[in-house]
Design a protein around this motif. Structure first.
Motif, PDB file in Angstrom:
ATOM      1  N   UNK A   1       3.911  -9.116 -11.232  1.00 17.99           N
ATOM      2  CA  UNK A   1       3.943  -8.211 -10.082  1.00 17.99           C
ATOM      3  C   UNK A   1       3.232  -8.906  -8.952  1.00 17.99           C
ATOM      4  N   UNK A   2       3.871  -9.004  -7.815  1.00 16.06           N
ATOM      5  CA  UNK A   2       3.189  -9.555  -6.655  1.00 16.06           C
ATOM      6  C   UNK A   2       3.790  -8.955  -5.406  1.00 16.06           C
ATOM      7  N   UNK A   3       3.062  -9.044  -4.330  1.00 15.81           N
ATOM      8  CA  UNK A   3       3.518  -8.530  -3.059  1.00 15.81           C
ATOM      9  C   UNK A   3       2.328  -8.273  -2.181  1.00 15.81           C
ATOM     10  N   UNK A   4       2.575  -7.942  -0.933  1.00 14.37           N
ATOM     11  CA  UNK A   4       1.471  -7.662  -0.035  1.00 14.37           C
ATOM     12  C   UNK A   4       1.876  -6.639   0.999  1.00 14.37           C
ATOM     13  N   UNK A   5       0.858  -6.017   1.576  1.00 17.14           N
ATOM     14  CA  UNK A   5       1.036  -5.044   2.637  1.00 17.14           C
ATOM     15  C   UNK A   5      -0.046  -5.312   3.649  1.00 17.14           C
ATOM     16  N   UNK A   6       0.268  -5.263   4.901  1.00 16.95           N
ATOM     17  CA  UNK A   6      -0.736  -5.404   5.935  1.00 16.95           C
ATOM     18  C   UNK A   6      -0.296  -4.545   7.096  1.00 16.95           C
ATOM     19  N   UNK A   7      -1.237  -3.802   7.654  1.00 18.21           N
ATOM     20  CA  UNK A   7      -0.829  -2.939   8.740  1.00 18.21           C
ATOM     21  C   UNK A   7      -1.973  -2.516   9.615  1.00 18.21           C
ATOM     22  N   UNK A   8      -1.620  -2.041  10.777  1.00 16.19           N
ATOM     23  CA  UNK A   8      -2.598  -1.491  11.698  1.00 16.19           C
ATOM     24  C   UNK A   8      -3.222  -0.252  11.115  1.00 16.19           C
ATOM     25  N   UNK A   9      -4.416   0.013  11.500  1.00 11.27           N
ATOM     26  CA  UNK A   9      -5.166   1.122  10.929  1.00 11.27           C
ATOM     27  C   UNK A   9      -5.006   2.394  11.704  1.00 11.27           C
TER      28      UNK A   9
ATOM     29  N   UNK B   1      -8.617  10.408  12.375  1.00 17.45           N
ATOM     30  CA  UNK B   1     -10.023  10.139  12.070  1.00 17.45           C
ATOM     31  C   UNK B   1     -10.473   8.754  12.519  1.00 17.45           C
ATOM     32  N   UNK B   2      -9.548   7.840  12.721  1.00 19.73           N
ATOM     33  CA  UNK B   2      -9.823   6.497  13.240  1.00 19.73           C
ATOM     34  C   UNK B   2     -10.981   5.796  12.530  1.00 19.73           C
ATOM     35  N   UNK B   3     -10.916   5.770  11.209  1.00 16.64           N
ATOM     36  CA  UNK B   3     -11.929   5.065  10.434  1.00 16.64           C
ATOM     37  C   UNK B   3     -11.746   3.550  10.514  1.00 16.64           C
ATOM     38  N   UNK B   4     -10.501   3.094  10.514  1.00 14.33           N
ATOM     39  CA  UNK B   4     -10.260   1.655  10.478  1.00 14.33           C
ATOM     40  C   UNK B   4      -9.143   1.270  11.440  1.00 14.33           C
ATOM     41  N   UNK B   5      -9.166  -0.015  11.818  1.00 15.47           N
ATOM     42  CA  UNK B   5      -8.131  -0.509  12.720  1.00 15.47           C
ATOM     43  C   UNK B   5      -7.106  -1.373  12.012  1.00 15.47           C
ATOM     44  N   UNK B   6      -7.423  -1.790  10.780  1.00 15.06           N
ATOM     45  CA  UNK B   6      -6.476  -2.602  10.011  1.00 15.06           C
ATOM     46  C   UNK B   6      -6.826  -2.518   8.538  1.00 15.06           C
ATOM     47  N   UNK B   7      -5.792  -2.582   7.716  1.00 13.72           N
ATOM     48  CA  UNK B   7      -5.982  -2.665   6.271  1.00 13.72           C
ATOM     49  C   UNK B   7      -5.059  -3.752   5.745  1.00 13.72           C
ATOM     50  N   UNK B   8      -5.595  -4.554   4.853  1.00 13.89           N
ATOM     51  CA  UNK B   8      -4.801  -5.579   4.181  1.00 13.89           C
ATOM     52  C   UNK B   8      -4.795  -5.255   2.700  1.00 13.89           C
ATOM     53  N   UNK B   9      -3.636  -5.388   2.083  1.00 14.37           N
ATOM     54  CA  UNK B   9      -3.517  -5.072   0.667  1.00 14.37           C
ATOM     55  C   UNK B   9      -2.570  -6.048  -0.005  1.00 14.37           C
ATOM     56  N   UNK B  10      -2.911  -6.387  -1.240  1.00 15.85           N
ATOM     57  CA  UNK B  10      -2.046  -7.221  -2.072  1.00 15.85           C
ATOM     58  C   UNK B  10      -1.987  -6.611  -3.459  1.00 15.85           C
ATOM     59  N   UNK B  11      -0.822  -6.685  -4.067  1.00 15.62           N
ATOM     60  CA  UNK B  11      -0.636  -6.211  -5.430  1.00 15.62           C
ATOM     61  C   UNK B  11      -0.666  -7.406  -6.374  1.00 15.62           C
ATOM     62  N   UNK B  12      -1.145  -7.176  -7.579  1.00 13.48           N
ATOM     63  CA  UNK B  12      -1.166  -8.226  -8.580  1.00 13.48           C
ATOM     64  C   UNK B  12      -1.101  -7.652  -9.980  1.00 13.48           C
ATOM     65  N   UNK B  13      -0.859  -8.530 -10.926  1.00 17.30           N
ATOM     66  CA  UNK B  13      -0.832  -8.154 -12.334  1.00 17.30           C
ATOM     67  C   UNK B  13      -2.172  -8.516 -12.959  1.00 17.30           C
ATOM     68  N   UNK B  14      -2.815  -7.560 -13.627  1.00 19.74           N
ATOM     69  CA  UNK B  14      -4.070  -7.895 -14.309  1.00 19.74           C
ATOM     70  C   UNK B  14      -3.823  -8.981 -15.368  1.00 19.74           C
ATOM     71  N   UNK B  15      -4.681  -9.959 -15.404  1.00 17.30           N
ATOM     72  CA  UNK B  15      -4.536 -11.058 -16.356  1.00 17.30           C
ATOM     73  C   UNK B  15      -4.838 -10.559 -17.765  1.00 17.30           C
ATOM     74  N   UNK B  16      -4.030 -11.010 -18.708  1.00 21.06           N
ATOM     75  CA  UNK B  16      -4.235 -10.641 -20.101  1.00 21.06           C
ATOM     76  C   UNK B  16      -3.318  -9.517 -20.553  1.00 21.06           C
ATOM     77  N   UNK B  17      -2.516  -8.978 -19.641  1.00 26.39           N
ATOM     78  CA  UNK B  17      -1.562  -7.941 -20.010  1.00 26.39           C
ATOM     79  C   UNK B  17      -0.220  -8.590 -20.300  1.00 26.39           C
ATOM     80  N   UNK B  18       0.574  -7.932 -21.114  1.00 34.28           N
ATOM     81  CA  UNK B  18       1.888  -8.449 -21.443  1.00 34.28           C
ATOM     82  C   UNK B  18       2.967  -7.976 -20.481  1.00 34.28           C
TER      83      UNK B  18
END
Length: 134
Positions: free
Chosen positions: A118-126, A97-114
Protein backbone atom coordinates in the motif's frame (compact mmCIF):
# COMPACT_ATOMS: atom_id res chain seq x y z
CA UNK A 1 -6.87 19.84 -2.72
CA UNK A 2 -9.53 22.31 -1.55
CA UNK A 3 -9.58 24.08 1.84
CA UNK A 4 -9.22 21.72 4.77
CA UNK A 5 -8.32 18.11 4.08
CA UNK A 6 -11.06 17.80 1.53
CA UNK A 7 -13.56 15.01 1.38
CA UNK A 8 -12.08 11.74 2.65
CA UNK A 9 -13.83 9.86 -0.15
CA UNK A 10 -11.45 11.67 -2.52
CA UNK A 11 -8.42 10.23 -0.71
CA UNK A 12 -6.95 6.97 -1.93
CA UNK A 13 -7.44 5.27 1.46
CA UNK A 14 -6.36 1.61 1.43
CA UNK A 15 -8.96 -1.09 2.08
CA UNK A 16 -6.91 -3.33 4.37
CA UNK A 17 -4.68 -2.58 7.34
CA UNK A 18 -2.45 0.46 6.77
CA UNK A 19 -0.50 3.30 8.35
CA UNK A 20 -0.79 6.98 7.61
CA UNK A 21 1.90 9.43 8.62
CA UNK A 22 2.79 13.03 7.95
CA UNK A 23 2.86 16.59 9.24
CA UNK A 24 0.27 19.21 10.12
CA UNK A 25 1.41 22.83 9.80
CA UNK A 26 -0.48 24.88 12.38
CA UNK A 27 -1.09 28.59 12.39
CA UNK A 28 1.19 29.98 15.14
CA UNK A 29 -1.70 31.47 17.13
CA UNK A 30 -3.55 28.12 17.06
CA UNK A 31 -0.69 25.72 17.84
CA UNK A 32 -1.30 25.48 21.61
CA UNK A 33 -5.03 24.97 21.11
CA UNK A 34 -4.32 22.35 18.45
CA UNK A 35 -2.04 20.52 20.89
CA UNK A 36 -4.83 20.38 23.48
CA UNK A 37 -7.30 18.98 20.95
CA UNK A 38 -4.69 16.48 19.74
CA UNK A 39 -4.14 15.26 23.30
CA UNK A 40 -7.87 14.57 23.67
CA UNK A 41 -7.94 12.91 20.25
CA UNK A 42 -5.06 10.62 21.18
CA UNK A 43 -6.76 9.52 24.41
CA UNK A 44 -9.95 8.69 22.52
CA UNK A 45 -8.19 6.99 19.59
CA UNK A 46 -6.32 4.64 21.91
CA UNK A 47 -9.41 3.77 23.96
CA UNK A 48 -11.94 0.99 23.45
CA UNK A 49 -14.11 3.59 21.67
CA UNK A 50 -11.98 3.12 18.52
CA UNK A 51 -11.19 -0.60 18.17
CA UNK A 52 -10.10 -0.15 14.54
CA UNK A 53 -7.43 2.38 15.51
CA UNK A 54 -4.46 0.16 16.23
CA UNK A 55 -1.78 2.78 16.86
CA UNK A 56 -2.02 6.54 17.17
CA UNK A 57 0.70 9.00 18.10
CA UNK A 58 0.99 12.74 17.58
CA UNK A 59 4.13 14.70 18.38
CA UNK A 60 4.81 18.42 18.47
CA UNK A 61 8.06 19.32 16.77
CA UNK A 62 10.65 20.62 19.26
CA UNK A 63 12.43 22.79 16.67
CA UNK A 64 9.24 24.25 15.18
CA UNK A 65 6.29 24.12 17.60
CA UNK A 66 3.84 24.94 14.79
CA UNK A 67 4.49 21.51 13.24
CA UNK A 68 2.77 18.35 14.45
CA UNK A 69 3.89 14.94 13.22
CA UNK A 70 1.63 11.93 13.32
CA UNK A 71 1.71 8.19 12.81
CA UNK A 72 -1.54 6.27 12.80
CA UNK A 73 -2.33 2.63 12.09
CA UNK A 74 -5.82 1.42 11.20
CA UNK A 75 -7.45 -1.97 10.71
CA UNK A 76 -8.83 -0.66 7.41
CA UNK A 77 -10.61 2.09 5.53
CA UNK A 78 -13.78 1.98 7.63
CA UNK A 79 -11.83 2.46 10.89
CA UNK A 80 -10.07 5.48 9.36
CA UNK A 81 -13.36 7.00 8.21
CA UNK A 82 -14.96 6.40 11.63
CA UNK A 83 -11.99 8.01 13.39
CA UNK A 84 -12.11 11.07 11.16
CA UNK A 85 -15.89 11.40 11.55
CA UNK A 86 -15.77 11.92 15.32
CA UNK A 87 -16.39 15.44 16.71
CA UNK A 88 -12.83 15.96 17.98
CA UNK A 89 -11.36 15.37 14.53
CA UNK A 90 -14.09 17.39 12.86
CA UNK A 91 -13.13 20.29 15.14
CA UNK A 92 -9.55 20.11 13.84
CA UNK A 93 -10.40 19.79 10.15
CA UNK A 94 -13.28 22.27 10.07
CA UNK A 95 -12.02 25.13 7.85
CA UNK A 96 -13.80 27.71 10.03
CA UNK A 97 -11.52 26.86 12.98
CA UNK A 98 -8.32 27.56 10.98
CA UNK A 99 -6.06 25.34 13.06
CA UNK A 100 -3.66 24.58 10.22
CA UNK A 101 -2.64 25.91 6.83
CA UNK A 102 -1.35 22.66 5.35
CA UNK A 103 -1.39 18.94 6.01
CA UNK A 104 0.83 16.33 4.42
CA UNK A 105 -0.06 12.66 4.55
CA UNK A 106 1.36 9.42 3.22
CA UNK A 107 -0.05 5.92 3.40
CA UNK A 108 2.09 2.86 3.97
CA UNK A 109 2.00 -0.81 4.82
CA UNK A 110 3.17 -1.76 8.31
CA UNK A 111 6.30 -3.89 8.03
CA UNK A 112 5.90 -7.51 9.05
CA UNK A 113 2.33 -7.91 7.80
CA UNK A 114 1.40 -10.30 5.04
CA UNK A 115 -0.95 -7.77 3.44
CA UNK A 116 -0.31 -6.39 -0.04
CA UNK A 117 1.73 -3.31 -0.75
CA UNK A 118 0.00 0.00 0.00
CA UNK A 119 1.43 3.35 -0.90
CA UNK A 120 0.26 6.79 -1.84
CA UNK A 121 0.24 10.34 -0.61
CA UNK A 122 -2.04 13.27 0.04
CA UNK A 123 -1.07 16.88 0.46
CA UNK A 124 -3.36 19.83 0.71
CA UNK A 125 -4.02 23.29 1.95
CA UNK A 126 -5.31 23.53 5.46
CA UNK A 127 -8.33 24.91 7.08
CA UNK A 128 -9.16 28.25 5.58
CA UNK A 129 -6.11 28.96 3.45
CA UNK A 130 -6.44 26.98 0.29
CA UNK A 131 -2.64 27.09 0.02
CA UNK A 132 -0.27 24.19 0.12
CA UNK A 133 1.08 21.63 -2.20
CA UNK A 134 -1.07 19.05 -3.86
Amino acid sequence: MPDGIGDLKDWDVPEGEFCIYGTVYAYPDKADELEAVCAATTRKAMSAAEPGTLYYVLARDRADPTQFHYLERYAGRQAFIEHNSQPLIQKIINPDNKFFWKIEARFGTPIGLDSGSVSGSVSGGGSGSGSGSG
